[in-house]
Design a protein around this motif. Structure first.
Motif, PDB file in Angstrom:
ATOM      1  N   VAL A  29       0.940  -1.208  -0.083  1.00 22.12           N
ATOM      2  CA  VAL A  29      -0.066  -0.147   0.018  1.00 22.12           C
ATOM      3  C   VAL A  29       0.927   1.158  -0.094  1.00 22.12           C
ATOM      4  N   GLU A  30       0.317   2.308  -0.468  1.00 13.57           N
ATOM      5  CA  GLU A  30       0.939   3.634  -0.185  1.00 13.57           C
ATOM      6  C   GLU A  30       0.591   4.307   0.953  1.00 13.57           C
ATOM      7  N   VAL A  31       1.324   5.051   1.694  1.00 13.40           N
ATOM      8  CA  VAL A  31       0.799   5.608   2.932  1.00 13.40           C
ATOM      9  C   VAL A  31       1.320   7.112   2.725  1.00 13.40           C
ATOM     10  N   SER A  32       0.219   8.102   2.735  1.00 17.69           N
ATOM     11  CA  SER A  32       0.560   9.525   2.334  1.00 17.69           C
ATOM     12  C   SER A  32       1.277   9.962   3.553  1.00 17.69           C
ATOM     13  N   PRO A  33       1.911  11.068   3.506  1.00 18.38           N
ATOM     14  CA  PRO A  33       2.645  11.767   4.347  1.00 18.38           C
ATOM     15  C   PRO A  33       1.498  12.319   5.397  1.00 18.38           C
ATOM     16  N   PRO A  34       2.029  12.694   6.598  1.00 18.14           N
ATOM     17  CA  PRO A  34       1.022  13.146   7.584  1.00 18.14           C
ATOM     18  C   PRO A  34       0.423  14.459   6.998  1.00 18.14           C
ATOM     19  N   HIS A  35      -0.837  14.739   6.992  1.00 18.23           N
ATOM     20  CA  HIS A  35      -1.370  16.095   6.883  1.00 18.23           C
ATOM     21  C   HIS A  35      -1.098  17.004   8.091  1.00 18.23           C
ATOM     22  N   PRO A  36      -1.534  18.370   7.969  1.00 18.66           N
ATOM     23  CA  PRO A  36      -1.434  19.176   9.258  1.00 18.66           C
ATOM     24  C   PRO A  36      -2.121  18.574  10.413  1.00 18.66           C
ATOM     25  N   MET A  37      -1.480  18.536  11.535  1.00 18.38           N
ATOM     26  CA  MET A  37      -1.851  18.107  12.736  1.00 18.38           C
ATOM     27  C   MET A  37      -1.977  16.372  12.791  1.00 18.38           C
ATOM     28  N   LEU A 120     -15.279   8.756  17.970  1.00 17.61           N
ATOM     29  CA  LEU A 120     -15.219   7.351  17.401  1.00 17.61           C
ATOM     30  C   LEU A 120     -15.689   7.708  15.818  1.00 17.61           C
ATOM     31  N   GLU A 121     -14.821   7.357  14.803  1.00 18.97           N
ATOM     32  CA  GLU A 121     -14.782   7.582  13.387  1.00 18.97           C
ATOM     33  C   GLU A 121     -15.313   6.152  12.754  1.00 18.97           C
ATOM     34  N   ARG A 122     -16.411   6.238  12.211  1.00 24.14           N
ATOM     35  CA  ARG A 122     -17.255   4.937  11.776  1.00 24.14           C
ATOM     36  C   ARG A 122     -17.455   5.150  10.036  1.00 24.14           C
ATOM     37  N   ARG A 123     -16.930   6.316   9.262  1.00 24.48           N
ATOM     38  CA  ARG A 123     -16.998   6.180   8.003  1.00 24.48           C
ATOM     39  C   ARG A 123     -15.585   5.885   7.216  1.00 24.48           C
ATOM     40  N   GLY A 124     -14.723   5.342   7.990  1.00 22.39           N
ATOM     41  CA  GLY A 124     -13.326   4.876   7.410  1.00 22.39           C
ATOM     42  C   GLY A 124     -12.501   5.808   6.581  1.00 22.39           C
ATOM     43  N   VAL A 125     -12.670   7.077   7.449  1.00 22.20           N
ATOM     44  CA  VAL A 125     -11.751   8.132   6.713  1.00 22.20           C
ATOM     45  C   VAL A 125     -10.993   8.936   7.865  1.00 22.20           C
ATOM     46  N   MET A 126     -10.353  10.003   7.517  1.00 19.80           N
ATOM     47  CA  MET A 126      -9.744  10.482   8.490  1.00 19.80           C
ATOM     48  C   MET A 126     -10.605  11.650   9.016  1.00 19.80           C
ATOM     49  N   HIS A 127     -10.318  12.214  10.359  1.00 19.89           N
ATOM     50  CA  HIS A 127     -11.337  13.225  10.991  1.00 19.89           C
ATOM     51  C   HIS A 127     -11.098  14.474  10.323  1.00 19.89           C
ATOM     52  N   SER A 128      -9.897  14.895  10.000  1.00 21.66           N
ATOM     53  CA  SER A 128      -9.727  16.368   9.132  1.00 21.66           C
ATOM     54  C   SER A 128     -10.323  16.632   8.009  1.00 21.66           C
ATOM     55  N   ASP A 129     -10.300  15.626   7.113  1.00 22.47           N
ATOM     56  CA  ASP A 129     -10.455  15.997   5.643  1.00 22.47           C
ATOM     57  C   ASP A 129     -11.465  14.872   5.005  1.00 22.47           C
ATOM     58  N   GLN A 130     -11.754  13.623   5.856  1.00 16.91           N
ATOM     59  CA  GLN A 130     -12.871  12.845   5.088  1.00 16.91           C
ATOM     60  C   GLN A 130     -12.278  12.125   3.987  1.00 16.91           C
ATOM     61  N   THR A 131     -10.721  11.924   4.074  1.00 18.71           N
ATOM     62  CA  THR A 131     -10.340  11.193   2.959  1.00 18.71           C
ATOM     63  C   THR A 131      -9.407  10.171   3.635  1.00 18.71           C
ATOM     64  N   THR A 132      -8.759   9.331   2.818  1.00 21.93           N
ATOM     65  CA  THR A 132      -8.243   8.238   3.577  1.00 21.93           C
ATOM     66  C   THR A 132      -6.359   8.632   3.342  1.00 21.93           C
ATOM     67  N   HIS A 157      -4.279  11.267  13.521  1.00 19.79           N
ATOM     68  CA  HIS A 157      -4.195  12.629  13.866  1.00 19.79           C
ATOM     69  C   HIS A 157      -3.577  12.584  15.170  1.00 19.79           C
ATOM     70  N   SER A 158      -2.962  13.817  15.440  1.00 17.51           N
ATOM     71  CA  SER A 158      -2.128  13.879  16.703  1.00 17.51           C
ATOM     72  C   SER A 158      -2.900  13.726  18.011  1.00 17.51           C
ATOM     73  N   GLY A 159      -4.081  14.153  17.917  1.00 14.24           N
ATOM     74  CA  GLY A 159      -5.196  13.799  19.093  1.00 14.24           C
ATOM     75  C   GLY A 159      -5.707  12.831  19.184  1.00 14.24           C
ATOM     76  N   CYS A 160      -4.916  11.662  18.217  1.00 14.61           N
ATOM     77  CA  CYS A 160      -5.521  10.360  18.474  1.00 14.61           C
ATOM     78  C   CYS A 160      -4.337   9.372  18.608  1.00 14.61           C
ATOM     79  N   ALA A 161      -3.233   9.780  19.313  1.00 15.44           N
ATOM     80  CA  ALA A 161      -2.224   9.306  19.645  1.00 15.44           C
ATOM     81  C   ALA A 161      -1.704   9.719  21.241  1.00 15.44           C
ATOM     82  N   VAL A 162      -0.816   9.210  21.865  1.00 15.38           N
ATOM     83  CA  VAL A 162      -0.608   9.708  23.340  1.00 15.38           C
ATOM     84  C   VAL A 162       0.648   8.975  23.524  1.00 15.38           C
TER      85      VAL A 162
END
Length: 380
Positions: A29-37, A120-132, A157-162
């Protein structure tokens, strides 16, 4: 960060589910660079949670394929996106299936851990921009809980890691990302059980045994475990269960057995199966006046709860719990410290260690009820 050193797309392996209940396939798979935050993590270990299995077999989200499951994970920060200041490359982290933005109404209230921004995210996308952030040959691959840790690299998302203590073993603490923490918090934060109380636990998997451990540490006098698999009873005893019951062995409803054993009903009941019919049974197993039932399980079918109003009219209470009520970024490090001080047990929940290439074996073991937690080790 200069453009020459900016994070680039990574190609790596991920265990991709192509359809409901279909065996996972190791794909490039290809994993994108992290987007803002956001941050990109090199996953070190990830464990299989019952909710992964439930989602994988559910027809409710059949359109969200191909998909990468997994949300209990530990890893090392590989790169950070614009605006991220709390993480640096090389930091050890746990992923969080529900985040904490620290600023919304719920994050600023001591009453809730239900973040309005990173919940909790249920749509299979990222919180910030609703894409993968995953793709195969240019086509998107859906996420699970905005984590998707069944991949050698993942973006969250940086808020989904500790951030975690670098001395904590990543191959152990990954299971605090969900199940074990949920059980501990349900007892200590949601129910806040009292010393000397009676407790009944429906379901003796990882969550149920975490409830038992927490109840024992709080000083519960009687801890009754209920499960249809008697093979779990010896393990349950080691976690603090004082008596185990198999409903199939009883000629009367299990709630009647429990009421007889607890002089009219338990002080606290915990539903850890994900069976909404069992919620009513748990309520009936509680005593009148102050009996409290906490539900933790994720339903596999029939999400609606049905219970006679008289159970509540008589003073019983039903409460829900997500992640044990813990504020994930603020409070999960406290559990890691407790583990390092040997105040809570984690290692004993890990019944199998499996290489990434054999990830389908973990699904088989959990489907057959032959494991608590399978920790999946990524290639070094």
């Amino acid at each position: 960060m200069e453009s020459s050193s900016a994070p680039q797309v990574i190609k790596c392996r991920a265990a991709v589910a192509w359809g409901v209940g279909q065996p996972l396939v190791l794909e490039e798979v290809e994993v994108s660079p992290p987007h803002p935050m956001e941050i990109r993590i090199k996953v070190v270990c990830t464990s299989l949670c019952r909710s992964d299995l439930t989602a994988w077999t559910s027809q409710a989200q059949a359109s969200l394929y191909p998909r990468i499951f997994g949300h209990e994970a530990s890893g090392i920060v590989e790169s950070v996106g614009q605006g991220v200041t709390e993480f640096n490359i090389g930091d050890h982290v746990l992923t969080l299936f529900t985040g904490e933005c620290s600023t919304c109404k719920h994050c600023t209230s001591p009453k809730s851990n239900m973040c309005q921004v990173l919940g909790l995210e249920r749509r299979g996308v990222m919180h910030s921009d609703q894409t993968t952030r995953f793709s195969i040959k240019g086509k998107p691959v859906y996420h699970y809980c905005a984590v998707s840790s069944f991949s050698e690299y993942a973006v969250v998302h940086s808020g989904c890691a500790v951030m975690v203590n670098s001395n904590a073993p990543l191959e152990k603490i990954c299971i605090l990302s969900c199940g074990v923490a949920a059980g501990l918090g349900a007892v200590w934060k949601i129910a806040d059980i009292s010393e000397g109380s009676s407790v009944v636990i429906f379901g003796l998997g990882t969550v149920g045994l975490s409830v038992a451990q927490a109840a024992k540490l709080r000083g519960a006098a009687k801890i009754i475990g209920v499960d249809t698999n008697p093979g779990k009873f010896e393990t349950a005893k080691a976690f603090g269960v004082t008596e185990s019951l198999n409903p199939n062995d009883s000629s009367e409803p299990i709630q009647q057995v429990i009421k007889r054993l607890t002089d009219g009903g338990a002080d606290y009941a915990f539903e850890c199966i994900g069976d909404t019919d069992m919620v009513s049974t748990a309520l009936q197993s509680c005593c009148e006046g102050w009996g409290l039932t906490v539900t933790l399980g994720v339903p596999k079918t029939k999400p609606e709860i049905t219970a006679h109003y008289g159970l509540l009219l008589s003073g019983r209470t039903l409460k829900g719990s997500l992640y044990g009520g813990w504020k994930p970024k603020s409070e999960i490090p406290l559990l890691i410290d407790m583990y390092l001080k040997k105040e809570i047990r984690i290692d004993e929940f890990i019944t199998h260690n499996i290489p990434f290439e054999e990830i389908n074996k973990a699904f088989e073991l959990m489907s057959e009820g032959k494991c608590l937690r399978c920790v999946i080790h990524m290639p070094k």
